[in-house]
Scaffold this motif. Structure first.
Motif, PDB file in Angstrom:
ATOM      1  N   SER A  26      -3.064  -7.129   1.836  1.00  0.00           N
ATOM      2  CA  SER A  26      -4.031  -5.945   1.017  1.00  0.00           C
ATOM      3  C   SER A  26      -3.172  -5.752   0.703  1.00  0.00           C
ATOM      4  N   ASP A  27      -2.654  -4.779  -0.894  1.00  0.00           N
ATOM      5  CA  ASP A  27      -1.587  -4.275  -0.762  1.00  0.00           C
ATOM      6  C   ASP A  27      -2.013  -2.386  -1.065  1.00  0.00           C
ATOM      7  N   ARG A  28      -2.789  -2.225   0.207  1.00  0.00           N
ATOM      8  CA  ARG A  28      -2.665  -0.903   0.930  1.00  0.00           C
ATOM      9  C   ARG A  28      -1.724  -0.435   0.669  1.00  0.00           C
ATOM     10  N   ARG A  29      -0.840  -0.342   0.850  1.00  0.00           N
ATOM     11  CA  ARG A  29       0.671   0.129   1.707  1.00  0.00           C
ATOM     12  C   ARG A  29       1.028   0.008   0.646  1.00  0.00           C
ATOM     13  N   TRP A  30       1.559  -0.742  -0.735  1.00  0.00           N
ATOM     14  CA  TRP A  30       1.979  -0.801  -1.904  1.00  0.00           C
ATOM     15  C   TRP A  30       1.633   0.093  -2.643  1.00  0.00           C
ATOM     16  N   ARG A  31       0.210   0.536  -2.939  1.00  0.00           N
ATOM     17  CA  ARG A  31      -0.384   1.425  -3.626  1.00  0.00           C
ATOM     18  C   ARG A  31      -0.085   2.969  -2.822  1.00  0.00           C
ATOM     19  N   LEU A  32       0.628   2.609  -1.394  1.00  0.00           N
ATOM     20  CA  LEU A  32       0.943   4.600  -1.387  1.00  0.00           C
ATOM     21  C   LEU A  32       2.523   4.720  -2.113  1.00  0.00           C
ATOM     22  N   ALA A  33       3.395   3.726  -1.150  1.00  0.00           N
ATOM     23  CA  ALA A  33       4.774   3.503  -2.003  1.00  0.00           C
ATOM     24  C   ALA A  33       4.936   3.888  -3.238  1.00  0.00           C
ATOM     25  N   MET A  34       3.990   3.631  -4.127  1.00  0.00           N
ATOM     26  CA  MET A  34       3.879   3.775  -5.919  1.00  0.00           C
ATOM     27  C   MET A  34       3.474   5.449  -6.052  1.00  0.00           C
ATOM     28  N   SER A  35       2.634   5.724  -5.361  1.00  0.00           N
ATOM     29  CA  SER A  35       2.243   6.883  -5.365  1.00  0.00           C
ATOM     30  C   SER A  35       3.346   7.736  -4.662  1.00  0.00           C
ATOM     31  N   VAL A  36       4.280   7.188  -3.870  1.00  0.00           N
ATOM     32  CA  VAL A  36       5.369   8.596  -3.338  1.00  0.00           C
ATOM     33  C   VAL A  36       6.179   8.732  -4.552  1.00  0.00           C
ATOM     34  N   PHE A  37       6.764   7.624  -4.939  1.00  0.00           N
ATOM     35  CA  PHE A  37       7.561   7.558  -6.123  1.00  0.00           C
ATOM     36  C   PHE A  37       6.672   7.639  -7.285  1.00  0.00           C
ATOM     37  N   ALA A  38       5.688   7.773  -7.579  1.00  0.00           N
ATOM     38  CA  ALA A  38       5.457   8.532  -8.653  1.00  0.00           C
ATOM     39  C   ALA A  38       5.757  10.412  -9.416  1.00  0.00           C
ATOM     40  N   GLY A  39       5.093  10.394  -7.589  1.00  0.00           N
ATOM     41  CA  GLY A  39       5.581  12.025  -7.329  1.00  0.00           C
ATOM     42  C   GLY A  39       7.417  12.635  -7.541  1.00  0.00           C
ATOM     43  N   LEU A  40       7.968  11.278  -7.100  1.00  0.00           N
ATOM     44  CA  LEU A  40       9.954  11.694  -6.557  1.00  0.00           C
ATOM     45  C   LEU A  40      10.244  11.428  -8.081  1.00  0.00           C
ATOM     46  N   ARG A  41      10.139  10.405  -9.538  1.00  0.00           N
ATOM     47  CA  ARG A  41      10.747  10.009 -10.529  1.00  0.00           C
ATOM     48  C   ARG A  41      11.259  10.027 -10.549  1.00  0.00           C
TER      49      ARG A  41
END
Length: 308
Positions: A26-41
């Protein structure tokens, strides 16, 4: 968390546990991490535990780069002992890559070390994602000494990652683990050293990287301490790991970012980030260092004094 402004260079260091991939795939945690990064740019991203990201033509690396808005990736090699390489991503709108190095001799995780030039500046900036050995204090000490080559006179550098060891500052001594109360005795063997017949927390890598000796300046400024003491930001010393384990004592500040002194002077804030998504994505908190773009550009100009 930080707001976005135009005079900012955002550097994030994060050990995203096993690259956010669970044992069932499962890549669920990876997708969460990407969401964090996207918000911080971030403009610079220093990553640890990019588990198996070297496989299939580095497919996972390029997928992550695409999710991060097209940042350019660099990935160090995995080793026979660890499938968890380090990586660095950079914003090509701000930085021009000039060289790439990998430091792997007797390192548990090879260091990913691209060199860049900040557009509008003349001096080069060395970037390094580090993941020091989790199980051998003596190897960690060796690794820290190897990293000092990035802080030679005339060089400018930012390096960060999972140090698997503790800050050496006396101001943080009271926060170090109370070892008789730690249930995980393997952790005790991995994180302590002999000191005049006693076992004490291993602070030696931080002392090598950011310690002052005989009144001389350190090789690097540790940005948590810099923010706490120079910028009056005590929360910069917040612990980073473990968000998950309960048998290794209280959380500790083992994830840190370092910079050569002239680069550190451009720092405006240092934050340890935590929210529900971060807690679910990894056992480590990301560390965000924000620099003034204009001051960093001056620090990297030809006429700026370099550390001697």
């Amino acid at each position: 968390m930080s707001t976005i402004n135009d005079d900012a260079v955002r550097v994030i260091s994060w050990n995203s546990e096993h690259n956010g991939i669970d044992r069932d795939g499962s890549d669920r945690r990876w997708r969460l991490a990407m969401s964090v990064f996207a918000g911080l740019r971030p403009h610079i991203l220093l990553r640890q535990e990019m588990t198996r990201a070297d496989l299939h033509g580095q497919r996972a690396v390029w997928a992550e780069a695409a999710r991060l808005g097209g940042l350019q990736p660099f990935l160090a090699h995995a080793t026979p002992e660890s499938a968890n390489p380090t990586g660095v991503y950079i914003d090509r709108d701000l930085f021009e890559p000039t060289e790439y190095f990998e430091h792997g001799t007797a390192m548990w995780h090879p260091v990913c070390n691209p060199v860049v030039r900040l557009k509008g500046s003349t001096r080069k900036l060395s970037l390094a994602s580090i993941h020091l050995c989790s199980w051998d204090p003596d190897l960690r000490l060796h690794e820290a000494r190897r990293l000092t080559i990035l802080g030679k006179p005339g060089m400018a550098a930012i390096l960060g990652g999972d140090c698997n060891s503790y800050p050496h500052s006396q101001s943080e001594a009271a926060t170090l683990p109370d070892w008789p109360d730690i249930a995980d005795r393997t952790h005790f063997e991995h994180r302590t050293v002999d000191w005049f017949g006693e076992r004490v927390s291993d602070t030696r890598p931080d002392r090598v990287l950011a310690g002052s000796h005989d009144g001389r300046s350190p090789v690097f400024s540790e940005l948590g301490q810099y923010a706490a003491t120079k910028l009056n930001q005590p929360d910069a010393l917040a612990p980073t790991a473990s968000l998950w384990r309960t048998d290794q004592g209280d959380m500790q500040r083992i994830d840190r970012i370092y910079a050569t002194p002239q680069v550190a002077e451009a720092l405006t804030s240092l934050e340890v980030l935590v929210n529900d998504d971060i807690r679910e994505a990894s056992d480590h908190c990301p560390v965000l260092a924000t620099f003034s773009l204009s001051r960093l550009r001056r620090a990297l100009s030809e006429d700026a004094p370099m550390a001697a």
